[in-house]
Design a protein around this motif. Structure first.
Motif, short mmCIF file in Angstrom:
data_model
loop_
_atom_site.label_atom_id
_atom_site.label_comp_id
_atom_site.label_asym_id
_atom_site.label_seq_id
_atom_site.Cartn_x
_atom_site.Cartn_y
_atom_site.Cartn_z
N LEU A 185 0.95 -1.06 -0.01
CA LEU A 185 -0.01 -0.23 -0.18
C LEU A 185 0.92 1.18 0.11
CD1 LEU A 185 -2.54 -1.00 2.86
CD2 LEU A 185 -2.70 -1.26 0.07
N ASN A 186 0.57 2.13 -0.83
CA ASN A 186 1.25 3.47 -0.78
C ASN A 186 0.65 4.35 0.18
OD1 ASN A 186 2.88 5.55 -1.52
ND2 ASN A 186 1.56 6.09 -3.50
N SER A 187 0.93 4.20 1.50
CA SER A 187 0.28 4.81 2.59
C SER A 187 1.01 5.71 3.40
CB SER A 187 -0.48 3.94 3.34
OG SER A 187 -1.15 3.04 2.56
N GLN A 188 0.63 6.92 3.91
CA GLN A 188 1.06 7.77 4.81
C GLN A 188 0.32 7.63 6.24
OE1 GLN A 188 1.09 11.83 3.32
NE2 GLN A 188 2.29 11.34 1.71
N ILE A 189 0.99 7.41 7.14
CA ILE A 189 0.46 7.10 8.48
C ILE A 189 1.10 8.16 9.34
CG2 ILE A 189 -0.06 5.97 10.38
CD1 ILE A 189 0.53 3.45 8.52
N THR A 190 0.36 9.08 10.09
CA THR A 190 0.58 10.09 11.06
C THR A 190 0.01 9.86 12.27
OG1 THR A 190 -0.51 11.82 10.38
CG2 THR A 190 1.68 11.54 9.39
N LEU A 191 0.39 10.45 13.54
CA LEU A 191 -0.24 9.92 14.60
C LEU A 191 -0.86 11.39 15.27
CD1 LEU A 191 2.34 7.73 16.34
CD2 LEU A 191 0.44 7.14 15.21
N THR A 192 -1.98 11.29 15.93
CA THR A 192 -2.35 12.52 16.25
C THR A 192 -1.59 13.15 17.46
OG1 THR A 192 -3.69 11.46 18.03
CG2 THR A 192 -4.82 11.90 16.09
N GLU A 193 -1.69 14.67 17.56
CA GLU A 193 -0.81 15.29 18.43
C GLU A 193 -1.52 15.40 19.80
OE1 GLU A 193 0.96 18.70 16.66
OE2 GLU A 193 1.51 17.56 14.95
N SER A 194 -2.96 15.52 19.64
CA SER A 194 -3.68 15.39 20.88
C SER A 194 -5.15 14.84 20.47
CB SER A 194 -3.87 16.99 21.45
OG SER A 194 -4.60 17.79 20.12
N PHE A 195 -5.97 14.82 21.76
CA PHE A 195 -7.40 14.19 21.33
C PHE A 195 -8.13 15.42 21.05
CE2 PHE A 195 -11.56 13.05 22.52
CZ PHE A 195 -11.48 11.92 21.98
N GLU A 196 -9.03 15.35 19.88
CA GLU A 196 -10.15 16.32 19.52
C GLU A 196 -11.31 15.60 19.69
OE1 GLU A 196 -9.44 18.09 15.64
OE2 GLU A 196 -7.36 17.54 15.73
N THR A 197 -12.31 16.23 20.62
CA THR A 197 -13.54 15.52 20.67
C THR A 197 -14.18 15.69 19.47
OG1 THR A 197 -13.52 16.38 22.98
CG2 THR A 197 -15.56 16.01 22.00
N ALA A 198 -14.16 16.91 18.62
CA ALA A 198 -14.87 17.07 17.56
C ALA A 198 -13.92 17.02 16.40
CB ALA A 198 -15.75 18.16 17.39
N VAL A 199 -13.50 16.25 15.54
CA VAL A 199 -12.14 16.33 14.62
C VAL A 199 -12.35 17.48 13.42
CG1 VAL A 199 -11.15 15.18 12.77
CG2 VAL A 199 -11.54 13.78 14.66
N GLN A 200 -11.36 18.19 13.41
CA GLN A 200 -11.79 19.19 12.28
C GLN A 200 -10.83 18.86 10.86
OE1 GLN A 200 -13.47 22.33 13.04
NE2 GLN A 200 -13.91 21.13 14.96
N ASN A 201 -11.42 19.40 9.78
CA ASN A 201 -10.92 19.12 8.56
C ASN A 201 -10.56 17.74 8.06
OD1 ASN A 201 -11.18 21.94 8.21
ND2 ASN A 201 -9.35 22.20 9.45
N ARG A 202 -11.28 16.54 8.57
CA ARG A 202 -11.06 15.48 8.50
C ARG A 202 -12.15 14.50 8.82
NH1 ARG A 202 -5.86 16.08 11.33
NH2 ARG A 202 -4.21 16.20 10.00
N ALA A 203 -12.35 13.28 8.10
CA ALA A 203 -13.45 12.50 8.41
C ALA A 203 -13.03 11.79 9.67
CB ALA A 203 -13.72 11.40 7.39
N ASP A 204 -14.01 11.67 10.57
CA ASP A 204 -13.84 10.96 12.16
C ASP A 204 -14.41 9.76 11.93
OD1 ASP A 204 -13.49 10.14 14.56
OD2 ASP A 204 -14.70 11.85 15.54
N LEU A 205 -13.34 8.64 11.79
CA LEU A 205 -13.69 7.28 11.75
C LEU A 205 -13.22 6.41 12.88
CD1 LEU A 205 -12.89 6.93 8.00
CD2 LEU A 205 -14.93 7.44 8.85
N ARG A 206 -13.11 6.90 14.03
CA ARG A 206 -12.60 6.50 15.30
C ARG A 206 -13.30 5.56 15.65
NH1 ARG A 206 -10.83 11.96 18.29
NH2 ARG A 206 -12.99 12.40 17.64
N ASN A 207 -14.92 5.53 15.55
CA ASN A 207 -15.73 4.48 15.85
C ASN A 207 -16.63 3.91 15.08
OD1 ASN A 207 -14.99 4.85 18.83
ND2 ASN A 207 -15.92 6.97 18.64
N VAL A 208 -16.09 3.71 13.90
CA VAL A 208 -16.70 3.34 12.76
C VAL A 208 -16.46 1.73 12.65
CG1 VAL A 208 -16.99 3.03 10.04
CG2 VAL A 208 -16.75 5.30 11.29
N TYR A 209 -17.78 0.82 12.56
CA TYR A 209 -17.66 -0.65 12.73
C TYR A 209 -18.51 -1.20 11.68
CZ TYR A 209 -15.01 0.48 17.11
OH TYR A 209 -14.39 1.04 17.99
#
Length: 195
Positions: A131-155
Motif C-alpha cells: 500500500l502506498n500509504s502515509q501514517i501519522t499520529l494525532t498530536e492531541s485528542f480532539e472531541t470533534a475532529v476538524q477538517n478530516r473524517a472522524d472514523l474512530r468509532n466506525v464498525y
C-alpha cells in the motif's frame, strides 16, 4: 478527504478500505482505551468458522486509561497461541507460505504496550499489501475532529468477496482480519480492497 482512524489489532477489510480511501490517514493515539473493540481483538476464519483472537491486557476489566498506556499481559504464551491459530486457519491457503515468515517472526517479539504492537503490525501489513500509504499520529485528542473524517468509532461491514480456504464448509465470512485476505489472495489483495 483525510481521516482519523483508531488503531486495531490486525485490521479488518472495512478498516483497510477506509485506510486506503482516506489517505493521508491520522491514527488516534490520545483516546482512552475502549473495551470490547477491535483494538485488542481480531477475527480469523478457522476450520469450524470465525474465531476471535484477543490480546490479553494487564489490569483486567479496568482499562480507564489512555490507549497508549495499555499494557499487554505477556503471560500464558498468547503470541504463540495466536500464531498457532493463524497457522491452523491459513496453513493451506494459497499464499500462506509466501507471507508466513514475516508474520511469524513478528509473533516471536514481545511488546509492552498494545498500541506499539498494533502500530508495528500495521506497518508490516502495509508493506505486505504494498500500500502506498502515509501514517501519522494525532498530536492531541480532539472531541470533534476538524477538517478530516472522524472514523474512530466506525464498525460497519463490507460486501467484498474473495476465495477463502474454508468457504465451502462454512460459507464466506465477510470482514475478517487482513491476514485472511492476504493469505488467500496474495498480490491480488491490494486490487481487491481498492475496488
Amino acid at each position: 478527504m483525510s481521516a482519523v482512524l483508531y488503531l486495531p489489532y490486525l485490521p479488518n477489510i472495512n478498516w483497510l478500505q477506509n485506510f486506503i480511501k482516506h489517505q493521508p490517514v491520522v491514527i488516534e493515539q490520545h483516546e482512552n482505551f475502549v473495551k470490547s473493540t477491535f483494538r485488542n481483538r481480531c477475527m480469523i476464519a478457522g476450520a469450524n468458522g470465525p474465531q476471535l483472537l484477543s490480546v490479553p491486557l494487564l489490569g483486567g476489566r479496568d482499562h480507564h486509561q489512555p490507549y497508549r498506556n495499555v499494557r499487554i499481559s505477556n503471560t500464558g504464551h498468547w503470541q504463540k497461541k495466536h500464531w498457532q491459530a493463524i497457522r491452523s486457519a491459513y496453513g493451506s491457503a494459497p499464499y500462506y507460505e509466501y507471507y508466513a515468515d514475516r508474520f511469524e517472526s513478528f509473533y516471536l517479539k514481545e511488546f509492552e504496550f498494545l498500541f506499539d504492537f498494533n502500530l508495528e503490525l500495521l506497518g508490516l501489513l502495509v508493506k505486505a499489501l504494498k500500500l502506498n500509504s502515509q501514517i501519522t499520529l494525532t498530536e492531541s485528542f480532539e472531541t470533534a475532529v476538524q477538517n478530516r473524517a472522524d472514523l474512530r468509532n466506525v464498525y460497519y461491514g463490507t460486501d467484498i468477496k474473495y476465495y477463502q480456504v474454508f468457504a465451502e464448509r462454512n460459507g464466506f465470512v465477510p470482514n475478517l482480519c487482513a491476514l485472511d485476505l492476504l493469505f488467500n489472495q496474495g498480490p491480488e489483495s491490494n486490487r481487491i480492497i481498492t475496488i
